[in-house]
Design a protein around this motif. Structure first.
Motif, mmCIF file in Angstrom:
data_model
loop_
_atom_site.group_PDB
_atom_site.id
_atom_site.type_symbol
_atom_site.label_atom_id
_atom_site.label_comp_id
_atom_site.label_asym_id
_atom_site.label_seq_id
_atom_site.Cartn_x
_atom_site.Cartn_y
_atom_site.Cartn_z
ATOM 1 N N THR A 1 0.833 -1.212 0.000
ATOM 2 C CA THR A 1 0.000 0.000 0.000
ATOM 3 C C THR A 1 0.863 1.255 0.000
ATOM 4 O OG1 THR A 1 -1.750 -1.164 1.214
ATOM 5 C CG2 THR A 1 -1.807 1.248 1.230
ATOM 6 N N LEU A 2 1.936 1.237 0.783
ATOM 7 C CA LEU A 2 2.818 2.395 0.847
ATOM 8 C C LEU A 2 3.423 2.697 -0.520
ATOM 9 C CD1 LEU A 2 4.106 4.557 2.570
ATOM 10 C CD2 LEU A 2 5.838 2.913 3.283
ATOM 11 N N ALA A 3 3.863 1.655 -1.229
ATOM 12 C CA ALA A 3 4.423 1.859 -2.561
ATOM 13 C C ALA A 3 3.355 2.344 -3.535
ATOM 14 C CB ALA A 3 5.055 0.559 -3.064
ATOM 15 N N HIS A 4 2.154 1.800 -3.418
ATOM 16 C CA HIS A 4 1.035 2.218 -4.274
ATOM 17 C C HIS A 4 0.717 3.698 -4.072
ATOM 18 C CE1 HIS A 4 -3.073 1.656 -6.140
ATOM 19 N NE2 HIS A 4 -3.278 2.745 -5.406
ATOM 20 N N GLU A 5 0.619 4.115 -2.819
ATOM 21 C CA GLU A 5 0.298 5.515 -2.536
ATOM 22 C C GLU A 5 1.451 6.435 -2.934
ATOM 23 O OE1 GLU A 5 -2.668 6.375 -1.858
ATOM 24 O OE2 GLU A 5 -3.388 4.341 -1.503
ATOM 25 N N TRP A 6 2.655 5.936 -2.879
ATOM 26 C CA TRP A 6 3.809 6.722 -3.331
ATOM 27 C C TRP A 6 3.664 7.057 -4.811
ATOM 28 C CZ3 TRP A 6 9.533 4.814 -3.996
ATOM 29 C CH2 TRP A 6 10.378 5.928 -4.101
ATOM 30 N N PHE A 7 3.135 6.128 -5.578
ATOM 31 C CA PHE A 7 2.905 6.380 -7.000
ATOM 32 C C PHE A 7 1.971 7.573 -7.185
ATOM 33 C CE2 PHE A 7 0.255 5.594 -10.827
ATOM 34 C CZ PHE A 7 1.245 5.693 -11.794
ATOM 35 N N HIS A 8 0.915 7.640 -6.386
ATOM 36 C CA HIS A 8 0.004 8.793 -6.457
ATOM 37 C C HIS A 8 0.757 10.088 -6.143
ATOM 38 C CE1 HIS A 8 -3.778 6.615 -7.000
ATOM 39 N NE2 HIS A 8 -3.354 5.739 -6.092
ATOM 40 N N ALA A 9 1.641 10.016 -5.147
ATOM 41 C CA ALA A 9 2.415 11.203 -4.777
ATOM 42 C C ALA A 9 3.354 11.623 -5.894
ATOM 43 C CB ALA A 9 3.211 10.921 -3.503
ATOM 44 N N ILE A 10 3.978 10.648 -6.547
ATOM 45 C CA ILE A 10 4.902 10.953 -7.646
ATOM 46 C C ILE A 10 4.167 11.630 -8.796
ATOM 47 C CG2 ILE A 10 6.356 9.906 -9.430
ATOM 48 C CD1 ILE A 10 7.110 7.768 -7.339
ATOM 49 N N LEU A 11 2.975 11.129 -9.109
ATOM 50 C CA LEU A 11 2.191 11.733 -10.195
ATOM 51 C C LEU A 11 1.846 13.190 -9.891
ATOM 52 C CD1 LEU A 11 -0.341 8.962 -11.286
ATOM 53 C CD2 LEU A 11 1.830 9.584 -12.341
ATOM 54 N N GLU A 12 1.666 13.503 -8.603
ATOM 55 C CA GLU A 12 1.305 14.862 -8.206
ATOM 56 C C GLU A 12 2.505 15.801 -8.164
ATOM 57 O OE1 GLU A 12 -1.506 16.381 -7.451
ATOM 58 O OE2 GLU A 12 -2.870 14.694 -7.698
ATOM 59 N N SER A 13 3.695 15.251 -7.898
ATOM 60 C CA SER A 13 4.831 16.116 -7.591
ATOM 61 C C SER A 13 5.907 16.169 -8.669
ATOM 62 C CB SER A 13 5.476 15.663 -6.275
ATOM 63 O OG SER A 13 5.987 14.344 -6.396
ATOM 64 N N GLU A 14 6.013 15.135 -9.484
ATOM 65 C CA GLU A 14 7.119 15.060 -10.425
ATOM 66 C C GLU A 14 6.732 15.526 -11.824
ATOM 67 O OE1 GLU A 14 10.091 14.433 -9.655
ATOM 68 O OE2 GLU A 14 10.138 13.177 -7.862
ATOM 69 N N ASP A 15 7.710 16.030 -12.539
ATOM 70 C CA ASP A 15 7.535 16.335 -13.957
ATOM 71 C C ASP A 15 7.798 15.039 -14.715
ATOM 72 O OD1 ASP A 15 7.483 17.206 -16.523
ATOM 73 O OD2 ASP A 15 9.091 18.683 -16.323
ATOM 74 N N LEU A 16 6.746 14.416 -15.212
ATOM 75 C CA LEU A 16 6.858 13.089 -15.830
ATOM 76 C C LEU A 16 6.814 13.146 -17.354
ATOM 77 C CD1 LEU A 16 4.568 11.046 -13.401
ATOM 78 C CD2 LEU A 16 7.050 11.306 -13.350
ATOM 79 N N LYS A 17 7.297 14.248 -17.920
ATOM 80 C CA LYS A 17 7.251 14.392 -19.371
ATOM 81 C C LYS A 17 8.068 13.309 -20.081
ATOM 82 C CE LYS A 17 6.485 19.393 -19.311
ATOM 83 N NZ LYS A 17 7.025 20.727 -19.672
ATOM 84 N N GLN A 18 9.081 12.765 -19.406
ATOM 85 C CA GLN A 18 9.916 11.736 -20.027
ATOM 86 C C GLN A 18 9.240 10.368 -20.022
ATOM 87 O OE1 GLN A 18 13.412 10.570 -17.679
ATOM 88 N NE2 GLN A 18 12.655 11.891 -16.038
ATOM 89 N N TYR A 19 8.081 10.282 -19.338
ATOM 90 C CA TYR A 19 7.339 9.020 -19.292
ATOM 91 C C TYR A 19 5.967 9.221 -19.946
ATOM 92 C CZ TYR A 19 10.823 8.072 -15.686
ATOM 93 O OH TYR A 19 11.999 7.916 -14.993
ATOM 94 N N ALA A 20 5.621 8.314 -20.846
ATOM 95 C CA ALA A 20 4.336 8.401 -21.533
ATOM 96 C C ALA A 20 3.258 7.711 -20.710
ATOM 97 C CB ALA A 20 4.442 7.777 -22.925
ATOM 98 N N ILE A 21 2.990 8.275 -19.531
ATOM 99 C CA ILE A 21 1.984 7.694 -18.645
ATOM 100 C C ILE A 21 0.702 8.505 -18.780
ATOM 101 C CG2 ILE A 21 1.393 7.147 -16.257
ATOM 102 C CD1 ILE A 21 4.370 6.893 -15.665
ATOM 103 N N GLN A 22 -0.233 7.966 -19.527
ATOM 104 C CA GLN A 22 -1.503 8.634 -19.767
ATOM 105 C C GLN A 22 -2.608 7.859 -19.059
ATOM 106 O OE1 GLN A 22 -1.641 11.551 -21.358
ATOM 107 N NE2 GLN A 22 0.566 11.480 -21.746
ATOM 108 N N ILE A 23 -3.104 8.406 -17.952
ATOM 109 C CA ILE A 23 -4.143 7.748 -17.161
ATOM 110 C C ILE A 23 -5.507 8.258 -17.612
ATOM 111 C CG2 ILE A 23 -5.014 7.262 -14.857
ATOM 112 C CD1 ILE A 23 -2.223 6.152 -15.326
#
Length: 265
Positions: free
Chosen positions: A88-110
């Motif tokens: 769960t901690l790792a899962h929620e970290w993913f949510h935090a990363i999506l909110e805080s990081e510039d992910l332009k180098q990753y093609a993550i389209q939710i």
């Protein structure tokens, strides 16, 4: 695997390599809360029982306040097993990363909330069971039964059994159809029957250091330590006392009210 999930795994692999040296035998699950705390995210452990009318227990949540001076928070249900808390901690970290990081180098389209949760699970599996490391351990026990493979890998990586079953299937390492329909509880019971219990199948039994707790209490009384800082220091040693200080830190407001406010963001 679709392209979005491939990018999620690439993100997880990059983060794994950022925090885990190939020169060590470190399992990320052992230090994940410390790693996340270093990102300026508060990790809080609270008792969250299943409410009447709910189908399942709430494992955790991520909150980002509209006030940027307030640190984001990940709340983890301390009633869960150690395995589930780690995942769960790792899962929620993913949510935090999506909110805080510039992910332009990753093609993550939710595209939907369902896909978001699936991506969070895939990130958690990918970072806690890094593909290269996971395959290396699997090769060592390849000749053992599927059940033993799952039990041993789940213990090595400190993750849920169902997550190991899915990972074995995702990486096409071995057929898992005989276990794929079993729940986490059923797999834990099967493990108990075959090789005995695991401490990872229970909530963590945190040691309560009386002298240290008293020192923290004294510092709060003297004004040398805030309620929130006291909660952080006690979160692993005495979760119940930590929760009391956390509630005081938000002005003694009901914790549900706080969550509602954070959820409005």
């Amino acid at each position: 695997m679709n392209s979005c999930m491939q990018e999620v795994e690439r993100l997880a692999d990059d983060y794994y390599k950022k925090y885990v040296s190939p020169k060590t035998s470190l399992m990320l699950a052992d230090v994940l809360d410390e790693v996340i705390a270093r990102q300026g995210i508060e990790v809080i452990y609270l008792s969250i029982p299943k409410m009447d009318g709910e189908d399942r227990i709430l494992n955790g949540m991520f909150f980002k306040h509209k006030d940027e001076t307030v640190p984001p928070k990940i709340v983890i249900n301390q009633l869960d097993t150690i395995r589930t808390q780690n995942f769960t901690l790792a899962h929620e970290w993913f949510h935090a990363i999506l909110e805080s990081e510039d992910l332009k180098q990753y093609a993550i389209q939710i595209q939907s909330n369902e896909e978001l949760e699936r991506a969070g699970d895939y990130f958690a599996a990918s970072i806690l069971m890094n593909q290269e490391v996971f395959v290396s351990y699997f090769e060592i026990i390849r000749e053992q039964s599927l059940e033993l493979q799952v039990f041993k890998l789940a213990d090595i990586f400190k993750v849920p059994y169902v997550s190991v079953v899915r990972r074995l299937n995702e990486l096409n390492l071995t057929p898992v159809s005989t276990l794929a329909s079993l729940t986490e509880r059923e797999l834990a019971e099967l493990r108990h029957e075959q090789i005995g219990e695991s401490i990872l199948d229970s909530p963590p039994k945190r040691i309560q250091f009386t002298q240290y707790q008293q020192l923290v209490k004294d510092k709060v009384v003297k004004g040398e330590l805030s309620n929130l800082d006291a909660a952080k220091k006690l979160t692993r040693l005495n979760p119940d006392l930590s929760e009391e200080y956390f509630e005081k830190s938000v002005g003694k407001r009901d914790i549900d009210q706080l969550w509602d406010e954070l959820d409005e963001v």
